[in-house]
Write a protein that holds these residues in place. Sequence first.
Motif, mmCIF file in Angstrom:
data_model
loop_
_atom_site.group_PDB
_atom_site.id
_atom_site.type_symbol
_atom_site.label_atom_id
_atom_site.label_comp_id
_atom_site.label_asym_id
_atom_site.label_seq_id
_atom_site.Cartn_x
_atom_site.Cartn_y
_atom_site.Cartn_z
ATOM 1 N N PRO A 392 58.266 29.401 97.059
ATOM 2 C CA PRO A 392 57.437 28.405 97.420
ATOM 3 C C PRO A 392 58.628 26.787 97.366
ATOM 4 N N LYS A 393 57.789 25.884 97.418
ATOM 5 C CA LYS A 393 58.995 24.493 97.840
ATOM 6 C C LYS A 393 58.812 23.879 97.352
ATOM 7 N N HIS A 394 57.835 24.005 96.309
ATOM 8 C CA HIS A 394 56.954 22.763 95.071
ATOM 9 C C HIS A 394 56.225 24.201 94.901
ATOM 10 N N LEU A 395 54.844 22.742 93.460
ATOM 11 C CA LEU A 395 54.293 23.678 92.944
ATOM 12 C C LEU A 395 53.050 23.412 93.885
ATOM 13 N N GLY A 396 52.628 22.662 94.750
ATOM 14 C CA GLY A 396 51.708 22.243 95.114
ATOM 15 C C GLY A 396 51.651 23.429 95.795
ATOM 16 N N GLU A 397 52.313 23.733 96.483
ATOM 17 C CA GLU A 397 52.446 24.954 97.837
ATOM 18 C C GLU A 397 51.883 26.069 96.930
ATOM 19 N N ALA A 398 53.038 26.689 95.744
ATOM 20 C CA ALA A 398 52.638 27.206 94.605
ATOM 21 C C ALA A 398 51.400 27.983 94.466
ATOM 22 N N VAL A 399 50.722 26.630 94.040
ATOM 23 C CA VAL A 399 49.284 26.994 94.096
ATOM 24 C C VAL A 399 48.221 27.604 95.336
ATOM 25 N N LYS A 400 48.881 27.418 96.142
ATOM 26 C CA LYS A 400 48.307 27.678 97.597
ATOM 27 C C LYS A 400 48.167 29.315 97.974
ATOM 28 N N LEU A 401 49.302 29.078 96.708
ATOM 29 C CA LEU A 401 49.371 30.783 97.339
ATOM 30 C C LEU A 401 49.116 31.382 96.402
ATOM 31 N N LEU A 411 43.273 39.568 87.097
ATOM 32 C CA LEU A 411 43.016 39.037 85.763
ATOM 33 C C LEU A 411 41.753 38.147 85.563
ATOM 34 N N PRO A 412 40.885 38.246 84.327
ATOM 35 C CA PRO A 412 39.807 36.639 83.925
ATOM 36 C C PRO A 412 39.517 36.233 85.644
ATOM 37 N N GLN A 413 38.136 35.743 86.510
ATOM 38 C CA GLN A 413 39.084 34.803 87.196
ATOM 39 C C GLN A 413 37.967 33.354 86.601
ATOM 40 N N GLN A 414 37.348 33.244 85.271
ATOM 41 C CA GLN A 414 37.581 32.028 84.781
ATOM 42 C C GLN A 414 38.094 31.876 84.195
ATOM 43 N N LEU A 415 39.467 32.263 83.367
ATOM 44 C CA LEU A 415 41.013 32.281 83.777
ATOM 45 C C LEU A 415 41.465 31.249 84.469
ATOM 46 N N VAL A 416 42.208 32.346 85.746
ATOM 47 C CA VAL A 416 42.935 32.279 86.902
ATOM 48 C C VAL A 416 41.844 30.487 87.630
ATOM 49 N N LYS A 417 40.903 30.708 87.981
ATOM 50 C CA LYS A 417 40.066 29.352 88.003
ATOM 51 C C LYS A 417 40.499 27.852 87.603
ATOM 52 N N ALA A 418 40.182 27.964 86.326
ATOM 53 C CA ALA A 418 40.931 26.836 84.915
ATOM 54 C C ALA A 418 42.337 26.843 85.419
ATOM 55 N N TYR A 419 43.319 27.668 85.499
ATOM 56 C CA TYR A 419 44.971 27.735 85.391
ATOM 57 C C TYR A 419 45.231 27.170 86.807
ATOM 58 N N LEU A 420 44.334 27.163 87.946
ATOM 59 C CA LEU A 420 45.286 26.778 88.467
ATOM 60 C C LEU A 420 44.571 25.377 88.920
ATOM 61 N N ALA A 421 43.606 25.154 88.711
ATOM 62 C CA ALA A 421 42.489 23.769 88.927
ATOM 63 C C ALA A 421 43.981 22.759 87.989
ATOM 64 N N LEU A 422 44.462 23.423 86.707
ATOM 65 C CA LEU A 422 45.415 22.472 85.898
ATOM 66 C C LEU A 422 47.208 22.172 87.091
ATOM 67 N N LYS A 423 47.011 23.220 87.445
ATOM 68 C CA LYS A 423 48.344 23.092 87.669
ATOM 69 C C LYS A 423 47.891 22.475 88.888
ATOM 70 N N GLU A 424 46.892 22.504 89.287
ATOM 71 C CA GLU A 424 46.857 21.657 90.707
ATOM 72 C C GLU A 424 47.013 19.851 90.311
ATOM 73 N N LYS A 425 46.221 19.685 89.388
ATOM 74 C CA LYS A 425 46.772 18.182 89.156
ATOM 75 C C LYS A 425 47.322 17.521 88.488
ATOM 76 N N GLU A 426 47.963 18.876 87.608
ATOM 77 C CA GLU A 426 49.664 18.274 87.201
ATOM 78 C C GLU A 426 50.213 18.389 88.790
ATOM 79 N N TRP A 427 50.005 18.889 89.715
ATOM 80 C CA TRP A 427 51.014 18.489 91.122
ATOM 81 C C TRP A 427 50.237 16.922 91.419
ATOM 82 N N SER A 428 49.199 16.973 91.437
ATOM 83 C CA SER A 428 48.762 15.715 92.234
ATOM 84 C C SER A 428 49.180 14.210 90.798
#
Length: 457
Positions: A392-401, A411-428
């Motif tokens: 991926p070109k950058h973290l934002g693209e990695a989150v989408k993939l 993996l536990p969906q509650q964990l995955v959802k929270a993790y990806l949300a935090l990573k999306e915020k980090e990119w923003s």
Amino acid sequence: MNYIGQDSRVDLRVKFIYRVGMSPMPEGLSVWRTLKGAGVKYVKFVIVDIFGRPKLEILPIDAARDAFIDGIAYDGSSIPAYTTVNKSDFVAEVDADAVYIETWNGGKTALAFTSTLDGDKPHPMDPRNALKQTVEYLKSRGYEAKMGAEVEFFLVRGNPPSLVDSGAYFEGYPLKETMPVMEEIIEHFYLSGIGLTKTHHEVAPSQFEVNIPAGDPVQVADQILVYKILAKSVAQKYGLIATFMPKPFWGVNGSGMHIHVSFWRDGVNLFASYKEPTPELKSAIAGVLNNALANSVFVAPIVNSYKRLVPHHEAPTRVVWGLGNRSAMVRVPYYGKKINRFEYRHPDPSANPYLGFSAILLAAFEGLDKKLEPPSPVEDIAYDLEGVKETPKHLGEAVKLASEGVAAKTLPQQLVKAYLALKEKEWSDYLASVSEGWDKTWNVITRWEYDQYLETA
């Protein structure tokens, strides 16, 4: 119990017996008594957060007795993304097989890893639980996985950091600023119980590598955190920073965390052979390659990770594999044409090892289970290849993939959802900190990155 000490009068692997009724002593109490007998004064109970960083509850040794038996009570709402403040009374049980004495602190403190409970079940937000469940799932399907890690890092001074030696790969001349630090780190690597290792100066100035010995994935993930704590603590004594930020300097190699993986069945290494990879090895590699883009957010999890994943600095950019080819994403070590594992070169040391290991194992297992076939191994320098998948070109693209991969689905969906949300915020947050955007800053290490990652990655 993990401890090796030259001067200890106590064998920390001994199981004591209750004198009352001669019934077996609870394992946690046995560990506590051993620590107390070894002179430990404080116990640091480790709770792993969603980013793979250690959080600590520290108790004097006498007060720690009950925690070894009944678990450690803590405020779960203070751990990022774990829970809300109205449901925050958590208990974490101590893993008696994951206790390490901090010999670098004179042996007066110990690290005790925990797993958080949801009632009497593993809590889904604890990444250590996620890896334990992944390992148990593989066992239920007849497989045992072994993993090892090559952890690269820099010894630097200040923020923004400066390099403190001019060494090169396998540097043989004494390095005044860094060699005393590394000698002390390696001494305590062994004494604290992580095991035997080797180390060398890496390609970039002030950059080193250590090897975490191969073993049970949960144990190795724990030991990566122990090593980070150890390296940072020793470096501080010398006025330096041990940073696991993947790319602290532009223009030189970044730091990877290459993961070595083998799968076993009935005590037999399914990847072991001479000259030609086994069908099981090729299928596992196919699974890893098929999931590489989706797993990027788990193994290269921060904005700075994608400044490491650029051509010609020994970091993979093409989703290919090869025999002994260090430019490929997956390398099969091929010394003397002997094969026993694959090396995944995509991860970096900022990764949460529990989530990263889970993603790798699930991908490899998917390949094994479906008997997938990988493309032909690459003999050329992979950076020059065209028409193949790229990281991926950058973290934002990695989150989408991420959602396309087996890890995000398993993996536990509650964990995955929270993790990806935090990573999306980090990119923003990164984009908000730089007016030029990624296209103008992908080849510059920004102040925001140093403040976010230099000491915490």
